[in-house]
Scaffold this motif. Structure first.
Motif, PDB file in Angstrom:
ATOM      1  N   VAL A  80     -18.280   1.456 -41.663  1.00 10.46           N
ATOM      2  CA  VAL A  80     -17.999   1.771 -40.258  1.00 10.46           C
ATOM      3  C   VAL A  80     -17.944   0.485 -39.436  1.00 10.46           C
ATOM      4  CG1 VAL A  80     -18.903   2.891 -38.174  1.00 10.46           C
ATOM      5  CG2 VAL A  80     -18.988   4.088 -40.375  1.00 10.46           C
ATOM      6  N   ILE A  81     -18.959  -0.344 -39.589  1.00 10.48           N
ATOM      7  CA  ILE A  81     -19.003  -1.608 -38.842  1.00 10.48           C
ATOM      8  C   ILE A  81     -17.827  -2.495 -39.236  1.00 10.48           C
ATOM      9  CG2 ILE A  81     -20.330  -3.727 -38.452  1.00 10.48           C
ATOM     10  CD1 ILE A  81     -22.870  -1.970 -38.998  1.00 10.48           C
ATOM     11  N   GLU A  82     -17.557  -2.569 -40.520  1.00  7.32           N
ATOM     12  CA  GLU A  82     -16.448  -3.401 -41.009  1.00  7.32           C
ATOM     13  C   GLU A  82     -15.118  -2.964 -40.399  1.00  7.32           C
ATOM     14  OE1 GLU A  82     -14.075  -3.918 -45.194  1.00  7.32           O
ATOM     15  OE2 GLU A  82     -16.265  -3.759 -45.303  1.00  7.32           O
ATOM     16  N   LYS A  83     -14.863  -1.669 -40.374  1.00  3.32           N
ATOM     17  CA  LYS A  83     -13.598  -1.170 -39.832  1.00  3.32           C
ATOM     18  C   LYS A  83     -13.488  -1.422 -38.334  1.00  3.32           C
ATOM     19  CE  LYS A  83     -12.844   2.208 -43.454  1.00  3.32           C
ATOM     20  NZ  LYS A  83     -12.656   3.609 -43.813  1.00  3.32           N
ATOM     21  N   ASP A  91     -15.697   7.973 -41.041  1.00  2.07           N
ATOM     22  CA  ASP A  91     -16.789   7.458 -41.882  1.00  2.07           C
ATOM     23  C   ASP A  91     -18.140   7.581 -41.187  1.00  2.07           C
ATOM     24  OD1 ASP A  91     -14.915   6.859 -43.802  1.00  2.07           O
ATOM     25  OD2 ASP A  91     -14.967   4.689 -43.477  1.00  2.07           O
ATOM     26  N   TYR A  92     -18.145   7.433 -39.868  1.00  3.83           N
ATOM     27  CA  TYR A  92     -19.387   7.565 -39.109  1.00  3.83           C
ATOM     28  C   TYR A  92     -19.965   8.975 -39.276  1.00  3.83           C
ATOM     29  CZ  TYR A  92     -22.647   7.578 -35.185  1.00  3.83           C
ATOM     30  OH  TYR A  92     -23.774   7.690 -34.414  1.00  3.83           O
ATOM     31  N   GLU A  93     -19.101   9.980 -39.199  1.00  2.00           N
ATOM     32  CA  GLU A  93     -19.555  11.363 -39.394  1.00  2.00           C
ATOM     33  C   GLU A  93     -20.106  11.551 -40.804  1.00  2.00           C
ATOM     34  OE1 GLU A  93     -19.902  13.730 -37.106  1.00  2.00           O
ATOM     35  OE2 GLU A  93     -19.231  12.226 -35.654  1.00  2.00           O
ATOM     36  N   THR A  94     -19.452  10.964 -41.784  1.00  2.00           N
ATOM     37  CA  THR A  94     -19.929  11.026 -43.161  1.00  2.00           C
ATOM     38  C   THR A  94     -21.292  10.355 -43.279  1.00  2.00           C
ATOM     39  OG1 THR A  94     -17.670  11.014 -44.003  1.00  2.00           O
ATOM     40  CG2 THR A  94     -19.412  10.354 -45.542  1.00  2.00           C
ATOM     41  N   MET A  95     -21.432   9.194 -42.641  1.00  2.00           N
ATOM     42  CA  MET A  95     -22.704   8.467 -42.666  1.00  2.00           C
ATOM     43  C   MET A  95     -23.835   9.337 -42.099  1.00  2.00           C
ATOM     44  SD  MET A  95     -23.824   5.121 -40.482  1.00  2.00           S
ATOM     45  CE  MET A  95     -24.052   6.164 -39.034  1.00  2.00           C
ATOM     46  N   LEU A  96     -23.568   9.992 -40.981  1.00  2.00           N
ATOM     47  CA  LEU A  96     -24.588  10.854 -40.365  1.00  2.00           C
ATOM     48  C   LEU A  96     -24.963  12.012 -41.284  1.00  2.00           C
ATOM     49  CD1 LEU A  96     -23.419  11.056 -36.644  1.00  2.00           C
ATOM     50  CD2 LEU A  96     -25.279   9.691 -37.598  1.00  2.00           C
ATOM     51  N   GLU A 108     -10.005   5.176 -36.048  1.00  2.00           N
ATOM     52  CA  GLU A 108     -10.075   6.572 -36.487  1.00  2.00           C
ATOM     53  C   GLU A 108     -10.742   6.706 -37.856  1.00  2.00           C
ATOM     54  OE1 GLU A 108      -6.194   8.359 -36.136  1.00  2.00           O
ATOM     55  OE2 GLU A 108      -6.422   8.570 -33.963  1.00  2.00           O
ATOM     56  N   THR A 109     -10.457   5.793 -38.765  1.00  2.00           N
ATOM     57  CA  THR A 109     -11.118   5.885 -40.068  1.00  2.00           C
ATOM     58  C   THR A 109     -12.606   5.538 -39.945  1.00  2.00           C
ATOM     59  OG1 THR A 109     -10.422   3.641 -40.701  1.00  2.00           O
ATOM     60  CG2 THR A 109      -9.020   5.476 -41.425  1.00  2.00           C
ATOM     61  N   ALA A 110     -12.942   4.641 -39.034  1.00  2.00           N
ATOM     62  CA  ALA A 110     -14.359   4.337 -38.782  1.00  2.00           C
ATOM     63  C   ALA A 110     -15.067   5.571 -38.219  1.00  2.00           C
ATOM     64  CB  ALA A 110     -14.499   3.163 -37.811  1.00  2.00           C
ATOM     65  N   ASN A 111     -14.403   6.296 -37.323  1.00  5.79           N
ATOM     66  CA  ASN A 111     -15.007   7.504 -36.752  1.00  5.79           C
ATOM     67  C   ASN A 111     -15.264   8.561 -37.824  1.00  5.79           C
ATOM     68  OD1 ASN A 111     -15.132   6.546 -34.132  1.00  5.79           O
ATOM     69  ND2 ASN A 111     -13.127   7.371 -33.574  1.00  5.79           N
TER      70      ASN A 111
END
Length: 118
Positions: A63-66, A40-45, A35-38
């Motif tokens: 994201v990859i690390e999580k 962060d993924y939105e933030t990355m985009l 969930e935290t990766a998801n």
């Protein structure tokens, strides 16, 4: 720590509070990393869309690390090590990687460690 969960069977979102320092169960810990990766993924985009490429790449590393840490918990049944080295994490998580994938993980880690030190 607050975790939001989506229950697909009932179509509801519920919140779970976990005391910091408490031992999380395996499934809860996996959900936490995913969930935290998801998020962060939105933030990355969003950073990428705003042309903030350096920060977008930095968050992409997280994201990859999580996600690797979620796999680590699934495969090893323990808390993941405290490291940002993606290749080392993948190896310790028992993730099969090709030489190309190893090179990519190493490149991402090297880039982010250099950019974080600036």
């Amino acid at each position: 720590m607050r975790l939001l969960h989506y229950n697909a069977n009932y179509g509801i979102i519920y919140e779970q509070t976990i005391r910091v320092g408490a031992t999380m169960e395996k499934d809860t810990l996996i959900i936490y990393w995913v969930e935290t990766a998801n998020r962060d993924y939105e933030t990355m985009l969003n950073l990428y869309k705003s042309r903030d490429y350096l920060w977008s790449l930095f968050i992409g590393h997280l994201v990859i690390e999580k996600l690797i840490k979620a796999v680590y918990v699934k495969n090893i049944n323990d808390n993941p090590p405290r490291t940002h080295d993606l290749l080392r994490l993948a190896e310790r998580a028992k993730i099969h990687t090709t030489e190309e994938q190893k090179d990519t993980l190493d490149l991402i880690t090297t880039f982010n460690l250099k950019s974080a030190s600036k």
